[in-house]
Motif scaffolding. Structure first.
Motif, PDB file in Angstrom:
ATOM      1  N   LYS A 173     -25.004  -6.201 -42.940  1.00  0.00           N
ATOM      2  CA  LYS A 173     -25.543  -4.924 -42.904  1.00  0.00           C
ATOM      3  C   LYS A 173     -25.156  -4.220 -44.244  1.00  0.00           C
ATOM      4  O   LYS A 173     -24.354  -4.335 -45.500  1.00  0.00           O
ATOM      5  CB  LYS A 173     -24.871  -4.215 -42.195  1.00  0.00           C
ATOM      6  N   TRP A 192     -28.885  -8.540 -42.588  1.00  0.00           N
ATOM      7  CA  TRP A 192     -30.358  -7.199 -42.086  1.00  0.00           C
ATOM      8  C   TRP A 192     -30.257  -5.586 -43.055  1.00  0.00           C
ATOM      9  O   TRP A 192     -30.074  -5.991 -44.245  1.00  0.00           O
ATOM     10  CB  TRP A 192     -29.250  -5.860 -41.104  1.00  0.00           C
ATOM     11  N   LYS A 224     -33.621   0.363 -40.875  1.00  0.00           N
ATOM     12  CA  LYS A 224     -33.392   0.789 -39.997  1.00  0.00           C
ATOM     13  C   LYS A 224     -33.355   2.483 -40.382  1.00  0.00           C
ATOM     14  O   LYS A 224     -33.761   3.061 -38.812  1.00  0.00           O
ATOM     15  CB  LYS A 224     -31.903   0.288 -38.893  1.00  0.00           C
ATOM     16  N   VAL A 268     -20.545   4.971 -34.302  1.00  0.00           N
ATOM     17  CA  VAL A 268     -19.507   4.218 -33.809  1.00  0.00           C
ATOM     18  C   VAL A 268     -20.123   2.565 -33.743  1.00  0.00           C
ATOM     19  O   VAL A 268     -21.411   2.659 -33.716  1.00  0.00           O
ATOM     20  CB  VAL A 268     -19.637   5.109 -32.198  1.00  0.00           C
ATOM     21  N   GLY A 269     -18.642   1.460 -34.083  1.00  0.00           N
ATOM     22  CA  GLY A 269     -19.842  -0.003 -34.370  1.00  0.00           C
ATOM     23  C   GLY A 269     -20.570   0.349 -35.287  1.00  0.00           C
ATOM     24  O   GLY A 269     -22.333   0.070 -35.810  1.00  0.00           O
ATOM     25  N   CYS A 270     -20.205   1.257 -36.364  1.00  0.00           N
ATOM     26  CA  CYS A 270     -20.869   1.284 -37.624  1.00  0.00           C
ATOM     27  C   CYS A 270     -21.141  -0.069 -38.585  1.00  0.00           C
ATOM     28  O   CYS A 270     -21.568   0.027 -39.910  1.00  0.00           O
ATOM     29  CB  CYS A 270     -20.058   2.226 -38.543  1.00  0.00           C
ATOM     30  N   GLY A 271     -20.389  -0.707 -38.445  1.00  0.00           N
ATOM     31  CA  GLY A 271     -20.316  -2.501 -39.143  1.00  0.00           C
ATOM     32  C   GLY A 271     -19.902  -1.920 -40.032  1.00  0.00           C
ATOM     33  O   GLY A 271     -18.401  -1.997 -40.037  1.00  0.00           O
ATOM     34  N   ASP A 307     -15.159   1.038 -36.566  1.00  0.00           N
ATOM     35  CA  ASP A 307     -15.910  -0.761 -36.082  1.00  0.00           C
ATOM     36  C   ASP A 307     -14.215  -1.636 -36.093  1.00  0.00           C
ATOM     37  O   ASP A 307     -14.190  -1.017 -36.607  1.00  0.00           O
ATOM     38  CB  ASP A 307     -16.825  -1.322 -37.328  1.00  0.00           C
ATOM     39  N   SER A 333     -14.532  -4.259 -36.682  1.00  0.00           N
ATOM     40  CA  SER A 333     -14.017  -5.765 -37.340  1.00  0.00           C
ATOM     41  C   SER A 333     -13.207  -5.196 -39.115  1.00  0.00           C
ATOM     42  O   SER A 333     -13.690  -4.032 -39.546  1.00  0.00           O
ATOM     43  CB  SER A 333     -15.468  -5.799 -37.566  1.00  0.00           C
ATOM     44  N   PHE A 364     -15.461  -6.265 -42.459  1.00  0.00           N
ATOM     45  CA  PHE A 364     -16.197  -5.266 -42.336  1.00  0.00           C
ATOM     46  C   PHE A 364     -15.539  -4.243 -42.746  1.00  0.00           C
ATOM     47  O   PHE A 364     -16.047  -3.108 -43.677  1.00  0.00           O
ATOM     48  CB  PHE A 364     -16.785  -4.559 -41.295  1.00  0.00           C
ATOM     49  N   GLY A 387     -12.492   0.143 -32.292  1.00  0.00           N
ATOM     50  CA  GLY A 387     -13.726   0.409 -31.360  1.00  0.00           C
ATOM     51  C   GLY A 387     -13.222   1.851 -29.999  1.00  0.00           C
ATOM     52  O   GLY A 387     -12.576   2.580 -30.127  1.00  0.00           O
ATOM     53  N   VAL A 433     -24.848  -1.575 -29.992  1.00  0.00           N
ATOM     54  CA  VAL A 433     -23.316  -0.946 -29.613  1.00  0.00           C
ATOM     55  C   VAL A 433     -23.636  -0.709 -27.763  1.00  0.00           C
ATOM     56  O   VAL A 433     -22.769  -1.943 -27.148  1.00  0.00           O
ATOM     57  CB  VAL A 433     -22.564  -0.100 -29.863  1.00  0.00           C
ATOM     58  N   TYR A 438     -25.975  -2.464 -26.033  1.00  0.00           N
ATOM     59  CA  TYR A 438     -26.215  -3.927 -25.122  1.00  0.00           C
ATOM     60  C   TYR A 438     -25.251  -4.526 -25.639  1.00  0.00           C
ATOM     61  O   TYR A 438     -24.841  -5.438 -24.285  1.00  0.00           O
ATOM     62  CB  TYR A 438     -27.469  -4.518 -25.981  1.00  0.00           C
ATOM     63  N   ARG A 441     -22.481  -3.295 -23.899  1.00  0.00           N
ATOM     64  CA  ARG A 441     -21.096  -2.151 -23.385  1.00  0.00           C
ATOM     65  C   ARG A 441     -21.355  -2.575 -21.696  1.00  0.00           C
ATOM     66  O   ARG A 441     -22.507  -3.433 -21.283  1.00  0.00           O
ATOM     67  CB  ARG A 441     -21.315  -1.476 -23.477  1.00  0.00           C
ATOM     68  N   ARG A 474     -36.146  -2.742 -29.850  1.00  0.00           N
ATOM     69  CA  ARG A 474     -35.402  -1.931 -29.945  1.00  0.00           C
ATOM     70  C   ARG A 474     -35.368  -0.470 -29.896  1.00  0.00           C
ATOM     71  O   ARG A 474     -36.696  -0.106 -30.677  1.00  0.00           O
ATOM     72  CB  ARG A 474     -34.334  -1.995 -31.213  1.00  0.00           C
TER      73      ARG A 474
HETATM   74  N1  LIG Z   1     -15.926  -1.251 -28.743  1.00  0.00           N
HETATM   75  C1  LIG Z   1     -16.115  -1.443 -29.674  1.00  0.00           C
HETATM   76  N2  LIG Z   1     -16.622  -0.100 -30.423  1.00  0.00           N
HETATM   77  C2  LIG Z   1     -17.063   0.158 -31.363  1.00  0.00           C
HETATM   78  N3  LIG Z   1     -17.914  -0.974 -31.985  1.00  0.00           N
HETATM   79  C3  LIG Z   1     -17.635  -2.156 -31.683  1.00  0.00           C
HETATM   80  C4  LIG Z   1     -17.424  -2.276 -30.280  1.00  0.00           C
HETATM   81  N4  LIG Z   1     -17.639  -3.965 -30.048  1.00  0.00           N
HETATM   82  C5  LIG Z   1     -18.376  -3.677 -31.157  1.00  0.00           C
HETATM   83  N5  LIG Z   1     -18.615  -3.157 -32.480  1.00  0.00           N
HETATM   84  C6  LIG Z   1     -19.468  -3.463 -33.361  1.00  0.00           C
HETATM   85  O1  LIG Z   1     -20.171  -2.906 -33.051  1.00  0.00           O
HETATM   86  C7  LIG Z   1     -20.902  -2.988 -34.017  1.00  0.00           C
HETATM   87  C8  LIG Z   1     -22.598  -4.100 -33.650  1.00  0.00           C
HETATM   88  S1  LIG Z   1     -24.236  -4.359 -34.791  1.00  0.00           S
HETATM   89  C9  LIG Z   1     -24.444  -2.782 -35.338  1.00  0.00           C
HETATM   90  C10 LIG Z   1     -23.912  -2.602 -36.953  1.00  0.00           C
HETATM   91  C11 LIG Z   1     -24.994  -0.921 -37.248  1.00  0.00           C
HETATM   92  N6  LIG Z   1     -24.391  -0.265 -36.007  1.00  0.00           N
HETATM   93  C12 LIG Z   1     -26.277  -0.927 -37.271  1.00  0.00           C
HETATM   94  O2  LIG Z   1     -26.983  -0.886 -36.324  1.00  0.00           O
HETATM   95  O3  LIG Z   1     -26.579  -1.877 -38.002  1.00  0.00           O
HETATM   96  C13 LIG Z   1     -25.367  -5.264 -33.931  1.00  0.00           C
HETATM   97  C14 LIG Z   1     -26.585  -5.491 -34.078  1.00  0.00           C
HETATM   98  O4  LIG Z   1     -26.548  -5.861 -35.644  1.00  0.00           O
HETATM   99  O5  LIG Z   1     -27.025  -4.665 -34.407  1.00  0.00           O
HETATM  100  C15 LIG Z   1     -20.380  -4.336 -34.554  1.00  0.00           C
HETATM  101  O6  LIG Z   1     -20.704  -4.492 -36.518  1.00  0.00           O
HETATM  102  C16 LIG Z   1     -19.152  -4.630 -34.246  1.00  0.00           C
HETATM  103  O7  LIG Z   1     -18.071  -5.311 -34.362  1.00  0.00           O
END
Ligand SMILES: Nc1ncnc2c1ncn2[C@@H]1O[C@H](C[S@+](CC[C@H]([NH3+])C(=O)[O-])CC(=O)[O-])[C@@H](O)[C@H]1O
Length: 332
Positions: A91, A105, A110, A129-132, A152, A154, A157, A179, A200, A202, A204, A317
């Motif tokens: 990202k 990306w 976005k 949430v899931g901020c990469g 996130d 990871s 990341f 997470g 995120v 999809y 779940r 998306r």
């Molecule tokens: N349980 C969890 N809880 C939170 N995050 C999680 C979980 N499991 C995985 N992830 C994290 O969710 C992110 C999804 S990417 C979106 C990144 C950013 N938001 C983007 O919109 O570019 C998908 C994409 O590439 O679109 C990854 O960084 C995972 O580690």
């Protein structure tokens, strides 16, 4: 282990303070459950970043820190070698002392699609949430929120975030490597003002529970910004891939925007708007020198770019924006 004390202190200085112990427990539990084998090596590498004050910073139009002339030729090369040890860079893009981290990306695209559809973030307490690696958190910070918390699981990341944070630490942006499931179930009136969940849903298995959890972390009147993969079709349609979708093996539900609206309303959110729908192009997601693995091009049908390699509609998306009601309703 990495110290998150600054983050806990920053959270304690806001109305989130009743929840800080739970955030702390979540991080400790996560680290106890799983700490990445490279983390010690990565933390050592972070110490080798140039110890200089950037002569310019732009987080409004991009994420650009410092300029090329602040480094000698050899320092510039060393920085590139150092940053490449944090591969894959998914990202971004980032510009660090003239190094252009050309990520998989174009996350800036976005952000451009949503930034004018959200309530201004000034003085808000924001959760991503899931901020990469936190790319969007920095772009959010340009709007002068009170605090942005990115979560996130990871740890790579987290390290990429830490690289930028070294130079951007005067912005109230924090990261916890957990997470969503590690956060409190409900934060009541002390919840967040705005929550972003992008890319995120999809992933779940239970998308409705994800939306309810996000709603319960918002304060009454708070805003949810939800971005996920969608399909074209009727309001009662949803794709559940048989196996993989665009080579991803953890994709569960791809609704139409009509069905997504229905889910969000059923969960008790109001004023649910479709802010943007866009097909992901191979210019927006592609392999680069900074992410050398396969990318979208390899996941599409070579004879029909409108289909994934498995024969499903190619990635599209949608951005949804909705509000949590001020008054409690009977919804979950
Ligand atoms: N349980 C969890 N809880 C939170 N995050 C999680 C979980 N499991 C995985 N992830 C994290 O969710 C992110 C999804 S990417 C979106 C990144 C950013 N938001 C983007 O919109 O570019 C998908 C994409 O590439 O679109 C990854 O960084 C995972 O580690």
């Amino acid at each position: 282990m990495f110290s998150f004390n600054d983050t806990y202190n920053a959270l304690s200085d806001t109305r989130l303070h009743p929840w800080v112990d739970q955030f702390k427990d979540a991080v400790h539990k996560r680290m106890a459950d799983y700490t990445h084998g490279n983390i010690t090596q990565w933390i050592e590498l972070l110490k080798q970043l140039p110890d200089i004050t950037p002569d310019q910073i732009d987080i409004t139009n991009k994420v650009a820190i410092g300029s090329r002339q602040q480094l000698s030729d050899s320092e510039f090369e060393q920085l590139e070698q150092l940053l490449k040890q944090f591969h894959p860079w998914r990202k971004g893009p980032y510009h660090l002392f003239g190094q252009h981290i050309d990520t998989e990306w174009r996350s800036d695209w976005k952000w451009d699609r949503i930034k004018n559809h959200i309530s201004p973030l000034k003085d808000r307490i924001v959760l991503d949430v899931g901020c990469g690696n936190g790319y969007h958190c920095w772009r959010m910070a340009a709007q002068e929120p009170k605090l942005v918390l990115g979560i996130d699981p990871s740890q790579l990341f987290l390290m990429q975030f830490a690289i930028m944070q070294k130079y951007l630490s005067n912005h109230p942006v924090h990261y916890l490597p957990v997470g969503l499931e590690y956060l409190p179930q409900n934060m009541g009136k002390q919840g967040f003002d705005t929550i972003f969940s992008m890319g995120v849903l999809y992933h779940r298995r239970s998308p409705i529970d994800h939306i309810i959890h996000l709603k319960n972390l918002l304060k009454p009147g708070g805003e949810l910004v939800l971005e996920t993969l969608v399909i074209d079709g009727e309001d009662d349609q949803c794709l559940i891939p048989r196996d993989r979708y665009a080579q991803m093996n953890n994709v569960w539900f791809l609704p139409t925007t009509g069905m997504l609206k229905n889910w969000m309303r059923k969960c008790g959110l109001e004023d649910v708007q479709v802010a943007n729908v866009s097909t992901t192009s191979t210019e927006e997601q592609r392999a680069t020198d900074w992410m050398t693995f396969q990318s979208l091009e390899d996941y599409l049908d070579p004879h029909d770019k409108g289909l994934t390699i498995e024969g499903y509609p190619a990635p599209k998306r949608a951005f949804m924006v909705a509000q949590k009601p001020l008054q409690k309703n009977k919804k979950p």
